[in-house]
Design an enzyme around this catalytic site. Structure first.
Site, mmCIF file in Angstrom:
data_model
loop_
_atom_site.group_PDB
_atom_site.id
_atom_site.type_symbol
_atom_site.label_atom_id
_atom_site.label_comp_id
_atom_site.label_asym_id
_atom_site.label_seq_id
_atom_site.Cartn_x
_atom_site.Cartn_y
_atom_site.Cartn_z
ATOM 1 N N ASN A 40 0.912 -1.037 0.306
ATOM 2 C CA ASN A 40 0.173 0.225 -0.056
ATOM 3 C C ASN A 40 0.715 1.301 0.362
ATOM 4 O O ASN A 40 0.472 1.996 0.370
ATOM 5 C CB ASN A 40 -1.144 -0.052 1.466
ATOM 6 C CG ASN A 40 -2.307 -1.497 1.021
ATOM 7 O OD1 ASN A 40 -2.642 -1.834 0.483
ATOM 8 N ND2 ASN A 40 -1.581 -1.940 2.214
ATOM 9 N N HIS A 126 -14.004 -2.968 7.338
ATOM 10 C CA HIS A 126 -12.779 -3.615 8.172
ATOM 11 C C HIS A 126 -13.020 -3.941 9.232
ATOM 12 O O HIS A 126 -13.326 -4.105 9.465
ATOM 13 C CB HIS A 126 -11.605 -2.593 8.246
ATOM 14 C CG HIS A 126 -10.217 -2.609 8.330
ATOM 15 N ND1 HIS A 126 -9.905 -3.336 9.542
ATOM 16 C CD2 HIS A 126 -9.320 -3.414 7.132
ATOM 17 C CE1 HIS A 126 -8.522 -3.900 8.977
ATOM 18 N NE2 HIS A 126 -8.511 -3.705 8.024
ATOM 19 N N GLU A 172 -16.286 3.363 4.870
ATOM 20 C CA GLU A 172 -14.254 3.452 3.946
ATOM 21 C C GLU A 172 -14.532 4.720 2.988
ATOM 22 O O GLU A 172 -15.655 4.569 1.858
ATOM 23 C CB GLU A 172 -13.993 2.279 3.616
ATOM 24 C CG GLU A 172 -14.421 1.956 5.163
ATOM 25 C CD GLU A 172 -12.669 -0.155 4.918
ATOM 26 O OE1 GLU A 172 -12.401 0.669 4.056
ATOM 27 O OE2 GLU A 172 -13.386 -1.125 5.684
ATOM 28 N N SER A 176 -10.315 -1.775 0.663
ATOM 29 C CA SER A 176 -8.962 -2.058 0.554
ATOM 30 C C SER A 176 -9.362 -3.011 -0.325
ATOM 31 O O SER A 176 -8.235 -3.368 -1.020
ATOM 32 C CB SER A 176 -8.677 -2.397 1.761
ATOM 33 O OG SER A 176 -9.469 -2.818 2.512
ATOM 34 N N ASP A 201 -13.323 5.758 7.579
ATOM 35 C CA ASP A 201 -12.087 5.184 7.380
ATOM 36 C C ASP A 201 -11.448 5.867 6.203
ATOM 37 O O ASP A 201 -11.679 5.284 5.205
ATOM 38 C CB ASP A 201 -12.138 3.739 7.839
ATOM 39 C CG ASP A 201 -10.613 3.133 8.154
ATOM 40 O OD1 ASP A 201 -9.864 3.935 6.853
ATOM 41 O OD2 ASP A 201 -10.656 2.150 8.357
ATOM 42 N N HIS A 204 -6.707 4.440 2.633
ATOM 43 C CA HIS A 204 -6.786 3.935 1.866
ATOM 44 C C HIS A 204 -6.993 5.266 0.580
ATOM 45 O O HIS A 204 -5.893 5.042 -0.014
ATOM 46 C CB HIS A 204 -7.162 2.984 1.388
ATOM 47 C CG HIS A 204 -6.856 1.793 1.801
ATOM 48 N ND1 HIS A 204 -5.632 0.888 1.461
ATOM 49 C CD2 HIS A 204 -7.075 0.755 3.152
ATOM 50 C CE1 HIS A 204 -5.412 -0.301 2.327
ATOM 51 N NE2 HIS A 204 -5.886 0.008 3.217
ATOM 52 N N LYS A 232 -0.111 3.407 4.881
ATOM 53 C CA LYS A 232 -0.224 3.746 3.312
ATOM 54 C C LYS A 232 0.532 4.617 2.838
ATOM 55 O O LYS A 232 2.208 4.546 2.197
ATOM 56 C CB LYS A 232 -1.650 3.280 2.950
ATOM 57 C CG LYS A 232 -2.551 2.075 3.323
ATOM 58 C CD LYS A 232 -2.537 1.857 4.820
ATOM 59 C CE LYS A 232 -3.496 0.897 5.551
ATOM 60 N NZ LYS A 232 -3.494 0.212 6.938
#
Length: 384
Positions: A40, A126, A172, A176, A201, A204, A232
């Site tokens: 990442n 997640h 998110e 991810s 979140d 990423h 990341k």
């Protein structure tokens, strides 16, 4: 405890930068180089000289570890400097640092929800957020992935059933394992309209999506709490929560996940601050990395689709190439590794049953010809 089937069994593999190694012995035997399409490190900052210099200088001055929690004697000037810089960059009033993203997400959920609350979570959030819900004692409902119509139906029903109940929505900004993003502005408006707290979140997305890489919550005060990591795009380790002053103080006073843990290692904080300064300087000079990386992601999606593979969903630098069966995904991973490509098979329970996949991750520093290399190694997709 029952034994896992062979195709579902996990094992730890050790890697050196740019090389594969199943063990230290293999590493010392000069294992063949691999092109990293798995990590990442979106902006290629993990080995950037500016981050290494900042972390080394902090290590020499302050040592490796903080020695205690922030509320005892573990708080260092670098922690406060990073928190202030992040708050300014994100347009938030308060930032608190955490040793890991998993820990930050647990702290966030347990701060915003309790056993009297209802949490409405995207079906693909997640695992750390789900563990946070479990620890909070709140009741959980899952809404369809990125489906705001389904979420609104549930919010309306919840408000009708108990007008005063605390509602918390979890999502998110870049999922991810899917590579997809919700319509964050519409999501924030929806939560605001129904009086629901929103935890987003951005692990990423930060560094890649949004203005100057500030993520998709930028400029949206209806997002109650932003969770982000330095592992990341920031190229290091650790995490943070960003909020307004009231929620930030609530976290400071009541969050065991913050109060009872050793502070983030000062060299990691120094590296994160150096990464942030790089992102800001590049944005100021008109060279922000996000747009170019998103354009590369579009070209890769076009190339995979043109080669007959299903077009990966989303628009960001995570491309999920869904294969189906666990063993098929593992076999394809092994074939690509034999061609010099590090791409990891993702299997249930990380993803839904029957949706094992290869997770391709694009980085700013990929060499020219990487897409051609991948398409040649993949070959034609299997017949349906």
């Amino acid at each position: 405890m029952s034994a896992l089937p062979a195709e579902r069994h996990r094992r730890i593999r050790t890697f050196l930068p740019g090389r594969s190694a199943a063990s230290l012995q293999d590493a010392q035997a000069n294992a063949p180089p691999l092109l990293d399409l798995a990590s990442n490190d979106y902006l290629g900052l993990a080995r950037h000289p500016a981050l290494a210099r900042a972390a080394t200088a902090c290590l020499n001055e302050e040592g490796l570890g903080a020695g205690s929690s922030r509320l005892v004697c573990g708080s260092r000037p670098i922690h406060e400097a990073l928190e202030r810089a992040l708050a300014r960059w994100l347009g938030r009033e308060r930032v608190l640092l955490f040793p890991s993203g998993f820990q930050a997400n647990l702290a966030a959920v347990t701060a915003l929800a309790d056993r009297h609350s209802l949490v409405l979570a995207d079906r693909l959030i997640h695992h750390s957020l789900l563990v946070g819900v479990q620890a909070s004692g709140a009741r959980l409902q899952r809404f369809r992935h990125n489906d705001l119509t389904d979420l609104e139906r549930r919010l309306v029903a919840a408000r009708q059933a108990d007008p005063g109940q605390r509602l918390l929505v979890l999502s998110e900004s870049l999922f991810s394992m899917e590579g997809t993003s919700p319509a964050v502005e519409a999501l924030a408006r929806l939560c605001e309209r129904h009086g629901a707290l929103l935890l987003l979140d951005e692990a990423h997305a930060l560094g890649v999506l949004g203005q100057g890489g500030r993520g998709l919550a930028w400029g949206l005060p209806a997002v109650t709490l932003v969770s982000g990591t330095f592992g990341k795009a920031f190229g290091g380790g650790g995490a943070f929560l960003a909020s307004d002053a009231l929620v930030g103080d609530w976290l400071l006073q009541r969050s065991g996940g913050f109060r009872f843990t050793t502070a983030l290692a000062p060299p990691l904080a120094a590296g994160a601050l150096a990464a942030l300064e790089l992102m800001e300087s590049r944005e100021a000079s008109g060279q922000a990395a996000g747009p170019a990386l998103l354009e590369r992601a579009r070209r890769w999606r076009d190339g995979l689709e043109a080669a007959g593979w299903p077009r990966p969903a989303g628009h960001g630098p995570i491309l999920a190439l869904v294969v189906g069966g666990d063993q098929e995904a593992l076999d394809l991973q092994a074939r690509l590794e034999g061609a010099g490509l590090l791409i990891v098979a993702i299997r249930p329970p990380t993803v839904p049953e029957g949706q094992a996949r290869l997770r391709l991750v694009l980085r700013e520093d990929l060499p020219p010809g990487s897409l051609h290399h991948l398409l040649k190694a993949l070959g034609s997709p299997p017949a349906p």
